[in-house]
Design an enzyme around this catalytic site. Structure first.
Site, short mmCIF file in Angstrom:
data_model
loop_
_atom_site.label_atom_id
_atom_site.label_comp_id
_atom_site.label_asym_id
_atom_site.label_seq_id
_atom_site.Cartn_x
_atom_site.Cartn_y
_atom_site.Cartn_z
CE1 TYR A 76 -3.99 2.12 0.66
CE2 TYR A 76 -2.63 3.16 2.35
CZ TYR A 76 -3.77 3.15 1.56
OH TYR A 76 -4.69 4.17 1.68
CB THR A 107 -1.28 9.41 18.21
OG1 THR A 107 -0.24 9.76 17.28
CG2 THR A 107 -0.76 9.45 19.64
NE ARG A 108 -2.76 5.12 12.55
CZ ARG A 108 -1.70 4.55 13.12
NH1 ARG A 108 -1.04 5.19 14.07
NH2 ARG A 108 -1.28 3.35 12.73
CG ASP A 159 1.22 0.57 24.57
OD1 ASP A 159 0.85 1.12 23.50
OD2 ASP A 159 2.27 0.90 25.16
N GLY A 160 -2.04 0.58 22.81
CA GLY A 160 -2.99 1.65 22.53
C GLY A 160 -2.40 3.05 22.69
CG ASP A 191 -0.04 -0.07 13.91
OD1 ASP A 191 -0.97 -0.82 13.60
OD2 ASP A 191 -0.19 1.09 14.32
P1 NAD Z 1 -12.80 1.74 0.38
O1 NAD Z 1 -12.11 0.42 0.48
O2 NAD Z 1 -14.12 1.91 1.03
O3 NAD Z 1 -12.95 2.17 -1.14
C1 NAD Z 1 -12.05 1.79 -2.15
C2 NAD Z 1 -12.84 1.47 -3.41
O4 NAD Z 1 -11.95 1.10 -4.46
C3 NAD Z 1 -13.80 0.28 -3.21
O5 NAD Z 1 -15.08 0.58 -3.72
C4 NAD Z 1 -13.13 -0.85 -4.00
O6 NAD Z 1 -14.06 -1.81 -4.46
C5 NAD Z 1 -12.46 -0.07 -5.11
N1 NAD Z 1 -11.32 -0.79 -5.72
C6 NAD Z 1 -10.31 -1.42 -5.11
N2 NAD Z 1 -9.46 -1.92 -6.03
C7 NAD Z 1 -9.96 -1.58 -7.26
C8 NAD Z 1 -9.55 -1.82 -8.59
N3 NAD Z 1 -8.41 -2.49 -8.86
N4 NAD Z 1 -10.31 -1.33 -9.59
C9 NAD Z 1 -11.44 -0.64 -9.33
N5 NAD Z 1 -11.89 -0.39 -8.09
C10 NAD Z 1 -11.15 -0.85 -7.07
O7 NAD Z 1 -11.75 2.82 0.94
P2 NAD Z 1 -11.91 4.40 1.14
O8 NAD Z 1 -11.65 4.70 2.56
O9 NAD Z 1 -13.12 4.90 0.50
O10 NAD Z 1 -10.63 4.90 0.33
C11 NAD Z 1 -10.74 5.52 -0.94
C12 NAD Z 1 -9.36 6.01 -1.38
O11 NAD Z 1 -8.86 6.96 -0.43
C13 NAD Z 1 -8.32 4.90 -1.48
O12 NAD Z 1 -7.51 5.15 -2.60
C14 NAD Z 1 -7.51 5.05 -0.22
O13 NAD Z 1 -6.20 4.60 -0.38
C15 NAD Z 1 -7.57 6.56 0.01
N6 NAD Z 1 -7.38 6.89 1.44
C16 NAD Z 1 -8.40 6.69 2.34
C17 NAD Z 1 -8.18 7.01 3.67
C18 NAD Z 1 -9.26 6.86 4.71
O14 NAD Z 1 -8.98 7.06 5.90
N7 NAD Z 1 -10.48 6.53 4.38
C19 NAD Z 1 -6.93 7.49 4.10
C20 NAD Z 1 -5.92 7.63 3.14
C21 NAD Z 1 -6.16 7.36 1.80
N1 UDP Z 2 -6.30 -0.73 15.62
C1 UDP Z 2 -6.67 -1.27 16.83
N2 UDP Z 2 -7.74 -2.12 16.87
C2 UDP Z 2 -8.48 -2.42 15.77
C3 UDP Z 2 -8.11 -1.86 14.52
C4 UDP Z 2 -7.00 -1.02 14.48
O1 UDP Z 2 -6.04 -1.00 17.88
O2 UDP Z 2 -9.44 -3.19 15.90
C5 UDP Z 2 -5.15 0.20 15.58
C6 UDP Z 2 -4.10 -0.11 14.52
O3 UDP Z 2 -3.14 -1.02 15.03
C7 UDP Z 2 -3.52 1.27 14.26
C8 UDP Z 2 -4.71 2.22 14.47
O4 UDP Z 2 -5.66 1.48 15.25
O5 UDP Z 2 -2.54 1.58 15.22
C9 UDP Z 2 -5.37 2.67 13.17
O6 UDP Z 2 -5.64 1.51 12.40
P1 UDP Z 2 -6.43 1.54 11.02
O7 UDP Z 2 -6.41 0.14 10.51
O8 UDP Z 2 -7.73 2.21 11.20
O9 UDP Z 2 -5.59 2.50 10.06
P2 UDP Z 2 -4.03 2.79 9.83
O10 UDP Z 2 -3.88 4.20 10.23
O11 UDP Z 2 -3.18 1.88 10.68
O12 UDP Z 2 -3.84 2.53 8.38
#
Ligand code: NAD
Ligand code: UDP
Length: 319
Positions: free
Chosen positions: A150, A215-216, A211-212, A278
């Site tokens: 990723y 941060t996010r 241990d939680g 992580d």
């Molecule tokens: P999500 O998993 O809900 O949505 C992703 C969508 O992409 C899904 O509908 C999935 O079916 C589709 N998809 C996956 N692979 C595909 C492919 N090869 N061809 C066509 N469609 C495909 O996730 P989301 O949270 O909505 O994330 C959307 C975008 O934002 C992603 O690119 C993700 O990396 C980015 N993003 C999201 C977050 C967040 O916190 N939600 C944070 C950082 C980046």
């Molecule tokens: N996490 C957790 N319990 C869960 C899912 C996630 O403690 O059931 C933690 C995970 O290890 C990370 C943070 O929560 O430290 C955020 O995780 P998430 O998968 O939402 O997104 P990330 O920012 O790691 O991509």
């Protein structure tokens, strides 16, 4: 609503997912014609079912690692699984989606002279040594770990966006998205906010990894989508990358306690092993987005959690 011919035609890849479906709602509401291309790996037709009969909406089942031919003015490239559980399920496909997906969508944008937006991520900063994270920081990413498919896929996509910009003058918009939550996350999505809310509502133990103390910073989806549209609508010389997220920073333990309090749950807390790589801390510096877009989030964690809890309560009751 604009008349036919004046309407902007927009392609949203990953539009059946969590963020994509909210973005499409906003675009349709302002009168755009939207094509949603999604392979439904983590997304669902349920997220866009309310638009199925809308004259300005069209769904195409398509994998972005294959070329796509459509005629549009703007492309939002969101296709990619975002939850660690899902992007690690088939890591090779995750890299293919990010890298080949970027190439295919950039080639399309180049042919059409269309603006193209990339949903990049705070994961490009890896486990950051600079805090809060600012766009000029190059990050600390393991190239061979379980998150690399990723992180490195998204980093390579950013490289491609900037090379298409420099080499072919493609109009690019790159957003680095920090953890975002809200209605339409899948109950089995695996990310922390949806996991904790679903566990709390079911009275199951809340699973904290490690241990939680890590941060996010959690942004509510409506704020984020507002940032997407402002960035896409900005002048062509504003390429990003721009951080988009909510700078409020919480430990995962604090999040668990909040969710338990706000749901009125009796759930206990259960500690599980921390997955490798992580990140220990994450908070966006959003001064660039504030300066260039006049954007900053307005929905605090407590208010966003209320809305998200209400959504999951209704989902679980209907299931
Ligand atoms: P999500 O998993 O809900 O949505 C992703 C969508 O992409 C899904 O509908 C999935 O079916 C589709 N998809 C996956 N692979 C595909 C492919 N090869 N061809 C066509 N469609 C495909 O996730 P989301 O949270 O909505 O994330 C959307 C975008 O934002 C992603 O690119 C993700 O990396 C980015 N993003 C999201 C977050 C967040 O916190 N939600 C944070 C950082 C980046
Ligand atoms: N996490 C957790 N319990 C869960 C899912 C996630 O403690 O059931 C933690 C995970 O290890 C990370 C943070 O929560 O430290 C955020 O995780 P998430 O998968 O939402 O997104 P990330 O920012 O790691 O991509």
């Amino acid at each position: 609503m604009r008349a036919y011919g004046e309407r902007r035609r927009v392609l949203v890849t990953g539009g059946a997912g969590f963020l994509g479906s909210h973005l499409i709602d906003r675009l349709i509401a302002r009168g755009d014609e939207v094509i949603c291309a999604d392979n439904l790996f983590t997304g669902s037709k349920r997220n866009i079912a309310h638009l199925a009969e809308h004259p300005n909406f069209e769904f195409i089942r398509h994998d972005v690692s294959m070329p796509l031919t459509v005629e549009v003015d703007e492309i939002y490239n969101l296709a990619c699984p975002a939850s660690p559980v899902h992007y690690q399920h088939d890591p090779v496909q995750t890299t293919r989606t990010s890298v080949l997906g970027a190439i295919n969508m950039l080639d399309l944008a180049r042919r059409l002279n269309a603006k193209i937006f990339q949903a990049s991520t705070s994961e490009v900063y890896g486990d950051p040594h600079v805090h809060p994270q600012i766009e000029s920081y190059w990050g600390n990413v393991n190239p061979i770990g379980i998150r690399s498919c990723y992180d490195e896929g998204k980093r390579c996509a950013e490289t491609l966006f900037f090379d298409y910009f420099r080499q072919y003058n493609v109009k690019i918009k790159v957003a680095r998205i920090f953890n975002t939550y809200g209605p339409r996350m899948h109950p089995n999505d695996g990310r922390v906010v949806s996991n904790f809310i679903v566990q709390a509502l079911r009275g199951e133990p809340i699973t904290i990894y490690g241990d939680g103390s890590q941060t996010r910073s959690f942004c509510y989806v409506d704020d984020l989508v507002d940032g997407f549209i402002r960035l896409m609508d900005s002048n062509d010389d504003l390429t990003g990358p721009l951080n988009l997220g909510n700078p409020g920073e919480f430990t995962i333990r604090q999040l668990a306690e909040r969710v338990v309090a706000q749901t009125g749950s009796t759930s206990t807390i259960e500690y599980r092993p921390l997955p490798s790589d992580d990140p220990t801390q994450r908070r966006p510096d959003i001064s660039a987005a504030h300066r260039d877009l006049g954007w900053s989030p307005s929905i605090a964690l407590e208010a966003g959690l209320e809305r998200t809890i209400a959504y999951f309560r209704a989902q679980l009751a209907a299931a």
